[in-house]
Design an enzyme around this catalytic site. Structure first.
Site, PDB file in Angstrom:
ATOM      1  N   THR A 204       0.821  -1.213   0.000  1.00  0.00           N
ATOM      2  CA  THR A 204       0.000   0.000   0.000  1.00  0.00           C
ATOM      3  C   THR A 204       0.856   1.264   0.000  1.00  0.00           C
ATOM      4  O   THR A 204       0.409   2.312  -0.486  1.00  0.00           O
ATOM      5  CB  THR A 204      -0.978   0.033   1.185  1.00  0.00           C
ATOM      6  OG1 THR A 204      -0.269   0.160   2.420  1.00  0.00           O
ATOM      7  CG2 THR A 204      -1.842  -1.226   1.220  1.00  0.00           C
TER       8      THR A 204
ATOM      9  N   VAL B  29      -2.512   4.583  -0.560  1.00  0.00           N
ATOM     10  CA  VAL B  29      -3.796   3.943  -0.848  1.00  0.00           C
ATOM     11  C   VAL B  29      -3.841   2.617  -0.087  1.00  0.00           C
ATOM     12  O   VAL B  29      -3.432   1.567  -0.600  1.00  0.00           O
ATOM     13  CB  VAL B  29      -3.982   3.728  -2.361  1.00  0.00           C
ATOM     14  CG1 VAL B  29      -5.346   3.117  -2.653  1.00  0.00           C
ATOM     15  CG2 VAL B  29      -3.823   5.055  -3.097  1.00  0.00           C
ATOM     16  N   HIS B  30      -4.325   2.673   1.134  1.00  0.00           N
ATOM     17  CA  HIS B  30      -4.358   1.487   1.983  1.00  0.00           C
ATOM     18  C   HIS B  30      -5.592   0.620   1.689  1.00  0.00           C
ATOM     19  O   HIS B  30      -5.507  -0.435   1.073  1.00  0.00           O
ATOM     20  CB  HIS B  30      -4.323   1.894   3.452  1.00  0.00           C
ATOM     21  CG  HIS B  30      -3.080   2.614   3.859  1.00  0.00           C
ATOM     22  ND1 HIS B  30      -1.816   2.085   3.698  1.00  0.00           N
ATOM     23  CD2 HIS B  30      -2.901   3.830   4.428  1.00  0.00           C
ATOM     24  CE1 HIS B  30      -0.912   2.938   4.150  1.00  0.00           C
ATOM     25  NE2 HIS B  30      -1.547   4.008   4.602  1.00  0.00           N
ATOM     26  N   ASP B  31      -6.757   1.071   2.140  1.00  0.00           N
ATOM     27  CA  ASP B  31      -7.936   0.206   2.129  1.00  0.00           C
ATOM     28  C   ASP B  31      -8.456  -0.066   0.718  1.00  0.00           C
ATOM     29  O   ASP B  31      -8.928  -1.169   0.420  1.00  0.00           O
ATOM     30  CB  ASP B  31      -9.032   0.816   3.002  1.00  0.00           C
ATOM     31  CG  ASP B  31      -8.605   0.899   4.462  1.00  0.00           C
ATOM     32  OD1 ASP B  31      -7.622   0.228   4.829  1.00  0.00           O
ATOM     33  OD2 ASP B  31      -9.250   1.633   5.234  1.00  0.00           O
TER      34      ASP B  31
END
Length: 321
Positions: free
Chosen positions: A198, A244-246
Site C-alpha cells: 500500500t 492507498v491502503h484500504d
C-alpha cells in the site's frame, strides 16, 4: 461478469471511506453489509460514519455496530491528526439521510450473512480484526462457508517497509493483535494486503484533483474527505498525495493479477514492544518452526502494479474517459 458479495468490516476513517466509494460504484461488487469496528476513531464515531456513508452512497446496505475494544486491553487512542476529529477528515458528516444500525452485533451479522450465502461471501476487513475473531469464537463452523477474507493490515519488511504506529506494527494489527493472530490461524482462504504494497500506491494531488473534476458527487467527496489526510501525509511523509491502503484491499478482490503474493503461515506478536508485528514463514523455508508449521497458509502481498490499482479506482469513479 464476476459478482462479489462483500461484507465490508471497517473503521471509517478517510481511506476506509474512499474504499467504500469504490465498493459501491464498481459493477462487480454487491455490497451486502457493513460492519463497524473501533480503530481510526471510537466505535461510536466509526459506526456513525459507516451509517453516514451507507446513507449517502448505498442506503439499502445494512450497517451493524461492532466491537469497541480489542479482545484484551483497551482500544488505542485515535489520532485526530490523521483522520480528523470526526474520523472523516473534518468534513463534518451530516446526520441527515444516515441509515440506522442493524439490531444485530457485527459478529452475529457476519455469521448470519455467511450462512445465508454459503461459499459466496468475501469479507474485506480494513480495521482491527476483532469482529472476525468474535464471529469465529461464536461459530467456528462458518470458516469453510466463507469464500475468502481479504485483510488490509500488517507489514512484513518487504523493501524495508516497517510499521506505521511502532517500528514493528501496522495500526490494524496493533489495535488487536490477539484477534489478528486468531483470524490468520483460521483455515479460510485469506490474503493480507499490507503496508509493503500500500505504500507503493500513491494518489497524487493531481490524481485526486482529476477524480474531483470528473467523478461527479463521489469524486468531489473523495477530494473533500482527503484534504486533511493529505496534509498529514505531506507533513509526516513529505509526499504530495496519500497512500492507498484500504482501496488496495478492494483492488485485490477485483484484480488479484495486479499483485504478487507470497504464501505461508502468518503469526502476529501479541505481547511486548513488538506487539502487532506480522511474521510469515514462507512456504519452502526449510527450518522447523512449530509456532507456524501447524497453521494454514496465507497469501501475503509482496508486489503490486501501482498504476494498475490507480487506473482501476479511476475507472470506477470516472468511467473510461
Amino acid at each position: 461478469m464476476t459478482l462479489h458479495k462483500v461484507i465490508y468490516d471497517t473503521d471509517p476513517g478517510v481511506d476506509d471511506a474512499m474504499a467504500f466509494v469504490l465498493e459501491t460504484l464498481h459493477p462487480e461488487i454487491e455490497l451486502i453489509g457493513v460492519t463497524s469496528v473501533f480503530g481510526n476513531a471510537t466505535i461510536d464515531t466509526t459506526t456513525r460514519n459507516a451509517c453516514y456513508l451507507a446513507g449517502r452512497f448505498a442506503p439499502a446496505v445494512p450497517v451493524a455496530r461492532g466491537a469497541g475494544a480489542p479482545l484484551e486491553g483497551e482500544a488505542p487512542t485515535p489520532l485526530a491528526a490523521i483522520h480528523g476529529d470526526d474520523g472523516l477528515g473534518n468534513i463534518g458528516p451530516s446526520e441527515d439521510g444516515t441509515v440506522s444500525p442493524d439490531a444485530r452485533a457485527a459478529s452475529r451479522f457476519i455469521i448470519d450473512s455467511v450462512r445465508a450465502h454459503p461459499s459466496e461471501v468475501t469479507i474485506v476487513a480494513v480495521g482491527p480484526l476483532t469482529n472476525l475473531a468474535l464471529a469465529l469464537a461464536e461459530d467456528p463452523s462458518i470458516v469453510p462457508l466463507v469464500k475468502q477474507v481479504i485483510v488490509m493490515g500488517g507489514a512484513f519488511g518487504i523493501g524495508g517497509v516497517n510499521g506505521n504506529v511502532t517500528p514493528a506494527a501496522e495500526a490494524n494489527m496493533f489495535g488487536d493483535p490477539h484477534a489478528a493472530d486468531l483470524v490468520f490461524g483460521a483455515a479460510w482462504p485469506l490474503t493480507i494486503v499490507g503496508l509493503d504494497v500500500t505504500h507503493r500506491v500513491v494518489m497524487s494531488t493531481s490524481y485526486l484533483a482529476s477524480i474531483r473534476d470528473r467523478g461527479g458527487v463521489a469524486g468531489r467527496f473523495v477530494w473533500d474527505v482527503s484534504r486533511h489526510y493529505e496534509a498529514f501525509h505531506r507533513d509526516t511523509e513529505n509526499i504530495e498525495g496519500i497512500y492507498v491502503h484500504d482501496a488496495s484491499a478492494v483492488a485485490y478482490l477485483l484484480a488479484p493479477q495486479l499483485f504478487t503474493v507470497r504464501k505461508g503461515p502468518v503469526r502476529v506478536l501479541t505481547e511486548g514492544i513488538a506487539a502487532g508485528q506480522t511474521i510469515q514463514k514462507p512456504e519452502g523455508m526449510p527450518c522447523a518452526a512449530p509456532a507456524w508449521d501447524a497453521r494454514p497458509s496465507c497469501n501475503v502481498c509482496v508486489g503490486v502494479d501501482a498504476d494498475g490499482v490507480l487506473a482501476l479506482y479511476e475507472r470506477a469513479l470516472c468511467g473510461a474517459q
